[in-house]
Write a protein that holds these residues in place. Sequence first.
Motif, PDB file in Angstrom:
ATOM      1  N   ASN A   1      -2.150  11.488   2.349  1.00  0.00           N
ATOM      2  CA  ASN A   1      -3.415  11.264   0.809  1.00  0.00           C
ATOM      3  C   ASN A   1      -2.419  11.697  -0.720  1.00  0.00           C
ATOM      4  O   ASN A   1      -2.628  10.915  -1.737  1.00  0.00           O
ATOM      5  N   GLN A   2      -1.988  12.636  -0.292  1.00  0.00           N
ATOM      6  CA  GLN A   2      -0.991  12.774  -1.462  1.00  0.00           C
ATOM      7  C   GLN A   2       0.192  11.579  -1.918  1.00  0.00           C
ATOM      8  O   GLN A   2       0.725  12.216  -3.424  1.00  0.00           O
ATOM      9  N   TYR A   3       0.506  11.231  -1.262  1.00  0.00           N
ATOM     10  CA  TYR A   3       1.409   9.837  -1.669  1.00  0.00           C
ATOM     11  C   TYR A   3       0.707   8.292  -1.707  1.00  0.00           C
ATOM     12  O   TYR A   3       1.986   7.682  -1.852  1.00  0.00           O
ATOM     13  N   TRP A   4      -0.477   8.564  -2.201  1.00  0.00           N
ATOM     14  CA  TRP A   4      -1.134   7.599  -2.291  1.00  0.00           C
ATOM     15  C   TRP A   4      -0.654   6.895  -3.754  1.00  0.00           C
ATOM     16  O   TRP A   4      -0.645   7.625  -3.980  1.00  0.00           O
ATOM     17  N   ARG A   5      -1.281   5.684  -3.485  1.00  0.00           N
ATOM     18  CA  ARG A   5      -0.987   4.792  -5.224  1.00  0.00           C
ATOM     19  C   ARG A   5       0.633   5.035  -5.725  1.00  0.00           C
ATOM     20  O   ARG A   5       0.636   4.763  -7.409  1.00  0.00           O
ATOM     21  N   ILE A   6       1.299   5.443  -5.016  1.00  0.00           N
ATOM     22  CA  ILE A   6       2.944   5.224  -6.005  1.00  0.00           C
ATOM     23  C   ILE A   6       3.558   4.397  -5.018  1.00  0.00           C
ATOM     24  O   ILE A   6       4.850   3.374  -5.813  1.00  0.00           O
ATOM     25  N   GLY A   7       2.923   3.402  -4.235  1.00  0.00           N
ATOM     26  CA  GLY A   7       4.210   2.011  -3.797  1.00  0.00           C
ATOM     27  C   GLY A   7       3.906   2.397  -1.928  1.00  0.00           C
ATOM     28  O   GLY A   7       5.010   1.001  -1.853  1.00  0.00           O
ATOM     29  N   TYR A   8       4.613   3.612  -1.535  1.00  0.00           N
ATOM     30  CA  TYR A   8       5.021   3.690  -0.449  1.00  0.00           C
ATOM     31  C   TYR A   8       4.486   3.238   0.667  1.00  0.00           C
ATOM     32  O   TYR A   8       5.113   2.274   1.664  1.00  0.00           O
ATOM     33  N   GLY A   9       3.190   2.674   0.481  1.00  0.00           N
ATOM     34  CA  GLY A   9       2.581   1.838   1.713  1.00  0.00           C
ATOM     35  C   GLY A   9       2.773   0.702   1.284  1.00  0.00           C
ATOM     36  O   GLY A   9       3.338  -0.188   2.571  1.00  0.00           O
ATOM     37  N   LYS A  10       2.796  -0.233   0.344  1.00  0.00           N
ATOM     38  CA  LYS A  10       3.847  -1.458   0.045  1.00  0.00           C
ATOM     39  C   LYS A  10       4.818  -1.461   1.005  1.00  0.00           C
ATOM     40  O   LYS A  10       5.144  -2.493   1.377  1.00  0.00           O
ATOM     41  N   GLU A  11       5.404  -0.536   0.218  1.00  0.00           N
ATOM     42  CA  GLU A  11       7.230  -0.601   1.017  1.00  0.00           C
ATOM     43  C   GLU A  11       7.188  -0.645   2.516  1.00  0.00           C
ATOM     44  O   GLU A  11       7.839  -1.080   2.883  1.00  0.00           O
ATOM     45  N   ALA A  12       6.209   0.382   2.710  1.00  0.00           N
ATOM     46  CA  ALA A  12       6.775   0.576   4.027  1.00  0.00           C
ATOM     47  C   ALA A  12       6.096  -0.902   4.787  1.00  0.00           C
ATOM     48  O   ALA A  12       6.853  -1.165   6.118  1.00  0.00           O
ATOM     49  N   VAL A  13       5.281  -1.817   4.891  1.00  0.00           N
ATOM     50  CA  VAL A  13       4.483  -2.409   5.255  1.00  0.00           C
ATOM     51  C   VAL A  13       5.697  -3.297   5.704  1.00  0.00           C
ATOM     52  O   VAL A  13       5.827  -4.410   5.876  1.00  0.00           O
ATOM     53  N   GLU A  14       5.956  -4.493   3.695  1.00  0.00           N
ATOM     54  CA  GLU A  14       7.085  -4.596   3.548  1.00  0.00           C
ATOM     55  C   GLU A  14       8.111  -4.743   4.319  1.00  0.00           C
ATOM     56  O   GLU A  14       8.873  -5.433   4.963  1.00  0.00           O
ATOM     57  N   ALA A  15       8.660  -3.304   4.554  1.00  0.00           N
ATOM     58  CA  ALA A  15      10.594  -2.868   5.477  1.00  0.00           C
ATOM     59  C   ALA A  15       9.142  -3.090   6.675  1.00  0.00           C
ATOM     60  O   ALA A  15      10.047  -3.935   7.825  1.00  0.00           O
ATOM     61  N   ALA A  16       8.400  -3.782   7.671  1.00  0.00           N
ATOM     62  CA  ALA A  16       7.505  -2.922   8.651  1.00  0.00           C
ATOM     63  C   ALA A  16       7.593  -5.154   8.818  1.00  0.00           C
ATOM     64  O   ALA A  16       8.145  -5.217   9.722  1.00  0.00           O
ATOM     65  N   ASP A  17       7.521  -6.286   8.320  1.00  0.00           N
ATOM     66  CA  ASP A  17       7.081  -6.691   8.306  1.00  0.00           C
ATOM     67  C   ASP A  17       8.702  -7.703   8.196  1.00  0.00           C
ATOM     68  O   ASP A  17       9.050  -8.583   8.560  1.00  0.00           O
ATOM     69  N   TYR A  18       9.509  -7.322   6.969  1.00  0.00           N
ATOM     70  CA  TYR A  18      11.183  -7.750   7.462  1.00  0.00           C
ATOM     71  C   TYR A  18      11.954  -7.337   8.611  1.00  0.00           C
ATOM     72  O   TYR A  18      12.647  -7.886   9.268  1.00  0.00           O
ATOM     73  N   CYS A  19      11.446  -6.157   9.233  1.00  0.00           N
ATOM     74  CA  CYS A  19      11.771  -6.139  10.675  1.00  0.00           C
ATOM     75  C   CYS A  19      11.723  -6.767  11.768  1.00  0.00           C
ATOM     76  O   CYS A  19      11.965  -7.045  12.068  1.00  0.00           O
ATOM     77  N   LEU A  20      10.414  -7.102  11.629  1.00  0.00           N
ATOM     78  CA  LEU A  20       9.500  -8.149  12.289  1.00  0.00           C
ATOM     79  C   LEU A  20       9.852  -9.496  12.419  1.00  0.00           C
ATOM     80  O   LEU A  20       9.860 -10.332  13.389  1.00  0.00           O
ATOM     81  N   THR A  21      10.786  -9.712  11.367  1.00  0.00           N
ATOM     82  CA  THR A  21      10.454 -11.285  10.619  1.00  0.00           C
ATOM     83  C   THR A  21      12.661 -11.194  11.079  1.00  0.00           C
ATOM     84  O   THR A  21      12.657 -12.591  12.334  1.00  0.00           O
TER      85      THR A  21
END
Length: 92
Positions: free
Chosen positions: A63-83
């Motif tokens: 929670n101390q890292y919420w709303r900074i964009g880390y979640g979005k970046e992590a999911v984008e990286a995960a999607d890239y890996c899956l693709t």
Amino acid sequence: MSERTRERFDSLVDKHQELALTDTAHVFGVFRREDGVHLGMVDFSTLARDDFQWGRIGYTIHNQYWRIGYGKEAVEAADYCLTSLAMFFTTE
């Protein structure tokens, strides 16, 4: 935080390895590039391996890292890996 012991962490890693071996889920740590701080996790859960591949991507950010964009970046990286790795998961 009193539950955040080395033993608890080791147990969690063991559980993640067990899930990966059974192809139930694959859990990866999310770390900040600049200094290696642990931000959370991304997981791939296997829902079906049949004539089609069906799974779920989830993420947890501390929670101390919420709303900074880390979640979005992590999911984008995960999607890239899956693709990028999709060819390894085909049933052909």
